[in-house]
Motif scaffolding. Structure first.
Motif, PDB file in Angstrom:
ATOM      1  N   PRO A   1      30.846  37.058  57.068  1.00 26.47           N
ATOM      2  CA  PRO A   1      30.753  37.534  58.463  1.00 26.47           C
ATOM      3  C   PRO A   1      29.862  38.973  58.698  1.00 26.47           C
ATOM      4  CG  PRO A   1      32.741  37.859  57.796  1.00 26.47           C
ATOM      5  CD  PRO A   1      32.119  37.295  56.658  1.00 26.47           C
ATOM      6  N   ASN A   2      29.445  39.149  59.754  1.00 28.57           N
ATOM      7  CA  ASN A   2      28.737  40.507  59.920  1.00 28.57           C
ATOM      8  C   ASN A   2      29.367  41.934  59.372  1.00 28.57           C
ATOM      9  OD1 ASN A   2      26.754  39.353  61.452  1.00 28.57           O
ATOM     10  ND2 ASN A   2      27.696  39.744  63.330  1.00 28.57           N
ATOM     11  N   LYS A   3      28.523  42.550  58.813  1.00 27.12           N
ATOM     12  CA  LYS A   3      29.237  44.016  58.202  1.00 27.12           C
ATOM     13  C   LYS A   3      30.050  43.608  56.838  1.00 27.12           C
ATOM     14  CE  LYS A   3      29.489  46.418  62.599  1.00 27.12           C
ATOM     15  NZ  LYS A   3      30.322  47.267  63.279  1.00 27.12           N
ATOM     16  N   PHE A   4      29.951  42.443  56.384  1.00 25.62           N
ATOM     17  CA  PHE A   4      30.398  41.941  54.831  1.00 25.62           C
ATOM     18  C   PHE A   4      29.315  41.455  54.044  1.00 25.62           C
ATOM     19  CE2 PHE A   4      34.123  42.041  57.397  1.00 25.62           C
ATOM     20  CZ  PHE A   4      34.958  42.645  56.715  1.00 25.62           C
ATOM     21  N   TRP A   5      29.230  41.615  53.022  1.00 24.44           N
ATOM     22  CA  TRP A   5      28.154  41.324  52.015  1.00 24.44           C
ATOM     23  C   TRP A   5      28.842  40.495  50.915  1.00 24.44           C
ATOM     24  CZ3 TRP A   5      28.444  45.516  54.534  1.00 24.44           C
ATOM     25  CH2 TRP A   5      27.532  45.902  55.480  1.00 24.44           C
ATOM     26  N   MET A   6      28.207  39.480  50.177  1.00 19.99           N
ATOM     27  CA  MET A   6      28.603  38.569  49.123  1.00 19.99           C
ATOM     28  C   MET A   6      28.449  39.786  48.005  1.00 19.99           C
ATOM     29  SD  MET A   6      25.483  35.905  48.754  1.00 19.99           S
ATOM     30  CE  MET A   6      23.803  36.451  49.120  1.00 19.99           C
ATOM     31  N   ASN A   7      29.441  39.481  47.001  1.00 20.13           N
ATOM     32  CA  ASN A   7      29.576  40.518  45.777  1.00 20.13           C
ATOM     33  C   ASN A   7      29.031  39.518  44.679  1.00 20.13           C
ATOM     34  OD1 ASN A   7      31.541  38.589  44.932  1.00 20.13           O
ATOM     35  ND2 ASN A   7      33.237  40.255  44.829  1.00 20.13           N
TER      36      ASN A   7
END
Length: 70
Positions: free
Chosen positions: A61-67
């Motif tokens: 989702p917005n404001k999250f990034w895959m790690n």
């Protein structure tokens, strides 16, 4: 043979170990119900899903990034 936990990819129905049900298709492991994921299933390098708030989703989702890990 008898075991005291559900097998990998299944969860205990109603918190008991007497009845096990499979996790949803995207969940590798789950608890409480089939869609409350602890880890996600790796399908292939094209159809990757990511764990977010106990759900396995295809896009963060917005404001999250895959790690980089599934």
């Amino acid at each position: 043979y008898c075991v005291d936990t559900c097998p990998y990819g299944q969860y205990a129905v109603n918190g008991t170990q007497y009845t096990c049900q499979p996790c949803s298709i995207n969940c590798a492991t789950c608890v409480v119900n089939s869609t409350n994921c602890l880890t996600c299933t790796f399908i292939n390098t094209i159809n990757i899903v990511y764990l977010h708030n106990n759900s396995c989703i295809p896009v963060c989702p917005n404001k999250f990034w895959m790690n980089g890990t599934v």
